[in-house]
Scaffold this motif. Structure first.
Motif, PDB file in Angstrom:
ATOM      1  N   ASP A 111      -3.075   7.885  -3.790  1.00  0.00           N
ATOM      2  CA  ASP A 111      -2.981   7.011  -5.206  1.00  0.00           C
ATOM      3  C   ASP A 111      -4.050   7.765  -6.004  1.00  0.00           C
ATOM      4  O   ASP A 111      -4.615   8.888  -5.729  1.00  0.00           O
ATOM      5  CB  ASP A 111      -3.463   5.655  -4.590  1.00  0.00           C
ATOM      6  N   ALA A 113      -6.986   7.157  -7.151  1.00  0.00           N
ATOM      7  CA  ALA A 113      -8.305   6.884  -6.590  1.00  0.00           C
ATOM      8  C   ALA A 113      -8.747   7.842  -5.458  1.00  0.00           C
ATOM      9  O   ALA A 113      -9.894   8.139  -4.987  1.00  0.00           O
ATOM     10  CB  ALA A 113      -8.874   5.527  -6.057  1.00  0.00           C
ATOM     11  N   TYR A 115      -7.300   8.051  -2.300  1.00  0.00           N
ATOM     12  CA  TYR A 115      -7.106   7.586  -0.955  1.00  0.00           C
ATOM     13  C   TYR A 115      -5.564   8.129  -0.351  1.00  0.00           C
ATOM     14  O   TYR A 115      -4.454   7.972  -1.370  1.00  0.00           O
ATOM     15  CB  TYR A 115      -6.906   6.026  -1.016  1.00  0.00           C
ATOM     16  N   HIS A 143      -6.914  -0.348   1.148  1.00  0.00           N
ATOM     17  CA  HIS A 143      -7.487   0.883   0.227  1.00  0.00           C
ATOM     18  C   HIS A 143      -7.020   0.700  -1.213  1.00  0.00           C
ATOM     19  O   HIS A 143      -7.645   1.063  -2.069  1.00  0.00           O
ATOM     20  CB  HIS A 143      -7.108   1.896   0.681  1.00  0.00           C
ATOM     21  N   ARG A 144      -5.851   0.000  -1.426  1.00  0.00           N
ATOM     22  CA  ARG A 144      -5.248  -0.037  -2.828  1.00  0.00           C
ATOM     23  C   ARG A 144      -5.975  -1.388  -3.523  1.00  0.00           C
ATOM     24  O   ARG A 144      -6.045  -2.285  -2.961  1.00  0.00           O
ATOM     25  CB  ARG A 144      -3.591  -0.578  -2.638  1.00  0.00           C
ATOM     26  N   GLY A 145      -6.422  -1.109  -4.736  1.00  0.00           N
ATOM     27  CA  GLY A 145      -6.758  -2.259  -5.620  1.00  0.00           C
ATOM     28  C   GLY A 145      -5.901  -3.101  -5.683  1.00  0.00           C
ATOM     29  O   GLY A 145      -4.516  -2.950  -5.954  1.00  0.00           O
ATOM     30  N   SER A 148      -4.109  -1.735  -8.721  1.00  0.00           N
ATOM     31  CA  SER A 148      -3.799  -0.202  -8.721  1.00  0.00           C
ATOM     32  C   SER A 148      -2.586   0.144  -7.733  1.00  0.00           C
ATOM     33  O   SER A 148      -2.893   0.866  -6.702  1.00  0.00           O
ATOM     34  CB  SER A 148      -5.131   0.692  -8.503  1.00  0.00           C
TER      35      SER A 148
END
Length: 153
Positions: A111, A113, A115, A143-145, A148
């Motif tokens: 992603d 960020a 990750y 981990h995913r916002g 996001s």
């Protein structure tokens, strides 16, 4: 056995009927093993695979562009995917073995960020008769916002 598979047909049919009551994950064939036994074995394979990739990275290899090919039979494949993607026993029991010589592909996803995780290709998830939630490891959602959902390959 050196030649052929000499089993009593009636015993095999009785065992398969009993297995349908217990499920493939927990049922142990007489003088055989259960899916759980294979699950435990593939569970020890995954850290070895990760360690080997880490050693290649420390040796200067670009592991972001590394392909790993695992050749195995359908049940072991489904149990390895079960362990990797954290499927429930019900998810596993719903799944089907791939066709002979069918390729099942996991792709590394990153992603924005930074990750990274592995995802099962959609056509393979469908081929294995898995629900949509089984193509991505369950902890990826941590981990995913919330906003996001963007990813890059």
């Amino acid at each position: 056995q050196q030649i052929g598979n000499f089993q009593n047909l009636h015993q095999v049919l009785d065992a398969k009927a009993e297995r349908s009551k217990f499920g493939r994950f927990f049922y142990r064939f007489p003088s055989g093993e259960a899916g759980l036994d294979v699950y435990n074995r593939v569970s020890s394979f995954i850290p070895t695979l990760i360690r080997d990739c880490n050693q290649h990275a420390m040796a200067g290899h670009d592991v972001n562009n590394l392909n790993v090919v695992i050749v195995t039979h359908g049940l072991a494949l489904r149990l390895m995917l079960m362990r990797w993607f954290q499927w429930s026993v019900d998810d596993f029991e719903q799944s089907q073995n791939p066709e002979n010589c069918e390729l099942i592909t996991m792709n590394k996803i990153k992603d924005l960020a930074g990750y990274a995780w592995m995802e099962l290709e959609e056509k393979d998830r469908v081929s294995l008769d898995l629900p949509a939630t089984c193509g991505v490891p369950r902890n990826v959602h941590l981990h995913r916002g919330a906003d996001s959902g963007e990813k890059v390959k």
